[in-house]
Design an enzyme around this catalytic site. Structure first.
Site, PDB file in Angstrom:
ATOM      1  N   ASP A  46      -5.742  13.260 -25.528  1.00  0.00           N
ATOM      2  CA  ASP A  46      -5.734  11.882 -25.034  1.00  0.00           C
ATOM      3  C   ASP A  46      -5.059  11.078 -26.141  1.00  0.00           C
ATOM      4  O   ASP A  46      -5.671  10.760 -27.155  1.00  0.00           O
ATOM      5  CB  ASP A  46      -7.191  11.441 -24.812  1.00  0.00           C
ATOM      6  N   GLU A  81      -0.502   4.787  -0.672  1.00  0.00           N
ATOM      7  CA  GLU A  81      -1.295   6.002  -0.937  1.00  0.00           C
ATOM      8  C   GLU A  81      -0.435   7.238  -0.744  1.00  0.00           C
ATOM      9  O   GLU A  81       0.330   7.329   0.217  1.00  0.00           O
ATOM     10  CB  GLU A  81      -2.506   6.058   0.002  1.00  0.00           C
ATOM     11  N   TYR A  91       0.850  -1.203   0.000  1.00  0.00           N
ATOM     12  CA  TYR A  91       0.000   0.000   0.000  1.00  0.00           C
ATOM     13  C   TYR A  91       0.875   1.238   0.000  1.00  0.00           C
ATOM     14  O   TYR A  91       1.790   1.350   0.808  1.00  0.00           O
ATOM     15  CB  TYR A  91      -0.927   0.013   1.223  1.00  0.00           C
ATOM     16  N   ARG A 109      -1.229  -2.838 -19.122  1.00  0.00           N
ATOM     17  CA  ARG A 109      -2.550  -2.215 -19.221  1.00  0.00           C
ATOM     18  C   ARG A 109      -2.686  -1.170 -18.114  1.00  0.00           C
ATOM     19  O   ARG A 109      -2.882  -1.510 -16.944  1.00  0.00           O
ATOM     20  CB  ARG A 109      -3.613  -3.310 -19.075  1.00  0.00           C
ATOM     21  N   LYS A 118      -1.094   0.420 -25.427  1.00  0.00           N
ATOM     22  CA  LYS A 118      -1.395   0.349 -26.861  1.00  0.00           C
ATOM     23  C   LYS A 118      -0.073   0.445 -27.636  1.00  0.00           C
ATOM     24  O   LYS A 118       0.772  -0.420 -27.450  1.00  0.00           O
ATOM     25  CB  LYS A 118      -2.447   1.397 -27.207  1.00  0.00           C
ATOM     26  N   THR A 139      -3.000   5.962 -22.371  1.00  0.00           N
ATOM     27  CA  THR A 139      -2.866   4.609 -21.853  1.00  0.00           C
ATOM     28  C   THR A 139      -1.414   4.220 -22.080  1.00  0.00           C
ATOM     29  O   THR A 139      -0.692   4.878 -22.841  1.00  0.00           O
ATOM     30  CB  THR A 139      -3.765   3.604 -22.602  1.00  0.00           C
TER      31      THR A 139
HETATM   32  C1  LIG Z   1      -8.291   3.029 -25.164  1.00  0.00           C
HETATM   33  C2  LIG Z   1      -8.653   4.428 -24.955  1.00  0.00           C
HETATM   34  C3  LIG Z   1      -9.043   4.904 -23.696  1.00  0.00           C
HETATM   35  C4  LIG Z   1      -9.432   4.016 -22.541  1.00  0.00           C
HETATM   36  O1  LIG Z   1      -8.514   3.230 -22.004  1.00  0.00           O
HETATM   37  P1  LIG Z   1      -8.931   2.068 -20.972  1.00  0.00           P
HETATM   38  O2  LIG Z   1      -7.616   1.691 -20.434  1.00  0.00           O
HETATM   39  O3  LIG Z   1      -9.613   1.028 -21.787  1.00  0.00           O
HETATM   40  O4  LIG Z   1      -9.834   2.677 -19.954  1.00  0.00           O
HETATM   41  C5  LIG Z   1      -9.229   6.273 -23.541  1.00  0.00           C
HETATM   42  N1  LIG Z   1      -9.061   7.112 -24.567  1.00  0.00           N
HETATM   43  C6  LIG Z   1      -8.718   6.684 -25.800  1.00  0.00           C
HETATM   44  C7  LIG Z   1      -8.547   7.681 -26.893  1.00  0.00           C
HETATM   45  C8  LIG Z   1      -8.527   5.331 -26.028  1.00  0.00           C
HETATM   46  O5  LIG Z   1      -8.236   4.924 -27.260  1.00  0.00           O
END
Ligand SMILES: *Cc1c(COP(=O)(O)O)cnc(C)c1O
Length: 422
Positions: free
Chosen positions: A207, A63, A61, A242, A236, A233
């Site tokens: 994002d 935090e 933990y 993840r 990807k 993220t």
């Molecule tokens: C994949 C994705 C997310 C979400 O990611 P998770 O880990 O599945 O919650 C957010 N924004 C964009 C643009 C994405 O492609």
């Protein structure tokens, strides 16, 4: 000759401890190795990333943030989190990084929570035209807690029209403008978004979940140095575990950190943060730049093969790692039918809406494919001819399960030349 990477993932302790989970995981590994993985949001991580992810850091933990924890015993956890932060800063030329968000959606939630009040107006791309659920869709918290004025793509080019977005922004007067997408096959002009945001006094945010690896490698423009807040993220194109992170200017650091903890989350997942640090180290290697460049080369080569096979690609092609195919217009099949047929052939993709889709998101006109995972396995432009051939054959034989089973056997044979996990 592609470099052969053989990672040991034999799970010998789990085999004794829990045979059911062991068997499911071994079958899943086999599926990943014997099929062609084209889902553009997926990738294959290294054994180093897997080991950090499966490490004893999950026991702790912590935090708070490095040096300011609410629990004792965080001496080594601080080392881990600081390494993740420092590497991410270097990778994206970021002033401040928070590596604690649990995944992409919670990262976006924290960004909004930090910068907006409930009911504030923001702008993002429509889900059906390539945006993400968390970019203001009515079924998502982002569309319920804030007022989203969505922008779209141009009907003819199926690409972003920056003049139209600016016009909409001048009318909507949003507090925040979000760029970065889930299913947009073209390069994003981040400088145009900075100008539009400045023109209307909005926070300029992105994002970059899908293209983060390309941005880090300089294969796509990196918005981090001149945007206010950027979420991503890490699983990807960045090829980590993840998870997610938030990068921002120092001016927003305190707000972002407070939004993540104590605003939204409790204890950070330090085993995942350790795995992120490992992935960032890998992404800082010169070989990662080659990898990212190869993703795009493969994507463009695959697009050419598919066009030659008579498939209509949204926007006519690709600049990045992903391709949207209008299978309904090309072959009178729905995205759902093609996703299923290709699955039977050992080829994995996802059904996806296309701009101005006449069909529903549950059974749309398109499929979305991409090259991050097959590039990790060592495939090059020359192999895209075979991959495109498999896709095309799968689509042509969508209603013939026996033929699809034959293709699956051929796909399995083809994949043997690209081993990854042993
Ligand atoms: C994949 C994705 C997310 C979400 O990611 P998770 O880990 O599945 O919650 C957010 N924004 C964009 C643009 C994405 O492609």
């Amino acid at each position: 000759m592609a470099k052969k990477i053989l990672f040991e993932t034999d799970l010998k302790f789990l085999k004794k401890a829990d045979e059911e989970i062991y068997n499911a995981l071994i079958s899943e590994k086999q599926r990943q190795m014997e099929g062609i993985e084209l889902i553009p949001s997926e990738n294959l991580v290294s054994q180093g990333v897997l080991e950090a992810l499966g490490s004893i850091a999950t026991n702790k933990y912590s935090e708070g943030y490095p040096g300011k924890r609410y629990y004792g015993g965080n001496e080594f956890i601080d080392v881990i989190e600081n390494l993740a932060i420092e590497r991410a800063k270097k990778l994206f030329t970021a002033e401040h990084v928070n590596v604690q968000p649990l995944s992409g959606s919670p990262a976006n939630m924290a960004m909004y929570y930090a910068l907006m009040e409930l009911g504030d107006v923001f702008m993002g791309l429509k889900l059906t035209e390539g945006g993400h659920l968390t970019h203001g869709h009515p079924v998502n918290f982002s569309g319920r807690q804030y007022k989203c004025v969505s922008y779209g793509v141009d009907k003819t080019t199926e690409m972003l029209d920056y003049d139209a977005i600016k016009k909409l922004a001048l009318e909507a007067k949003p507090k925040l403008i979000l760029s970065g997408y889930t299913a947009y096959p073209r390069a994003i002009d981040f400088k145009a978004f900075r100008e539009i945001s400045d023109a209307v006094g909005a926070y300029c945010c992105a994002d970059i979940a899908h293209i983060a690896g390309l941005c880090a490698a300089g294969v796509h423009e990196n918005p981090v140095p001149y945007f206010d807040v950027v979420t991503t993220t890490t699983h990807k194109t960045l090829r980590g575990p993840r998870s997610a992170m938030i990068m921002c200017k120092n001016a927003f650091a305190e707000k972002i950190d407070k939004a993540v903890f104590p605003g939204l989350q409790g204890g950070p997942h330090e085993h995942v943060i350790a795995a992120k640090a490992v992935a960032f180290k890998e992404a800082l290697e010169p070989s990662f730049r080659d990898y990212a460049a190869q993703i795009v080369k493969n994507s463009k080569a695959l697009a050419d093969v598919l066009i030659a096979k008579g498939l209509r690609l949204v926007s006519g092609g690709t600049d990045n790692h992903l391709i949207l195919i209008d299978v309904f217009k090309s072959k009178s099949l729905t995205g759902k039918q093609v996703e299923h047929a290709l699955e039977l052939a050992g080829i994995y993709c996802n059904k996806n809406t296309i701009p101005f889709d006449s069909r529903t998101p549950w059974d749309p006109s398109g499929i979305r494919i991409g090259t991050p995972a097959i590039t990790t396995r060592g495939m090059k432009e020359t192999h895209m001819k075979e991959v495109g051939e498999f896709i095309s054959k799968g689509i042509e034989n969508a209603s013939d399960p026996a033929k699809l089973a034959e293709i699956k056997a051929e796909v399995k044979e083809f994949c043997k030349a690209f081993p990854f996990y042993k």
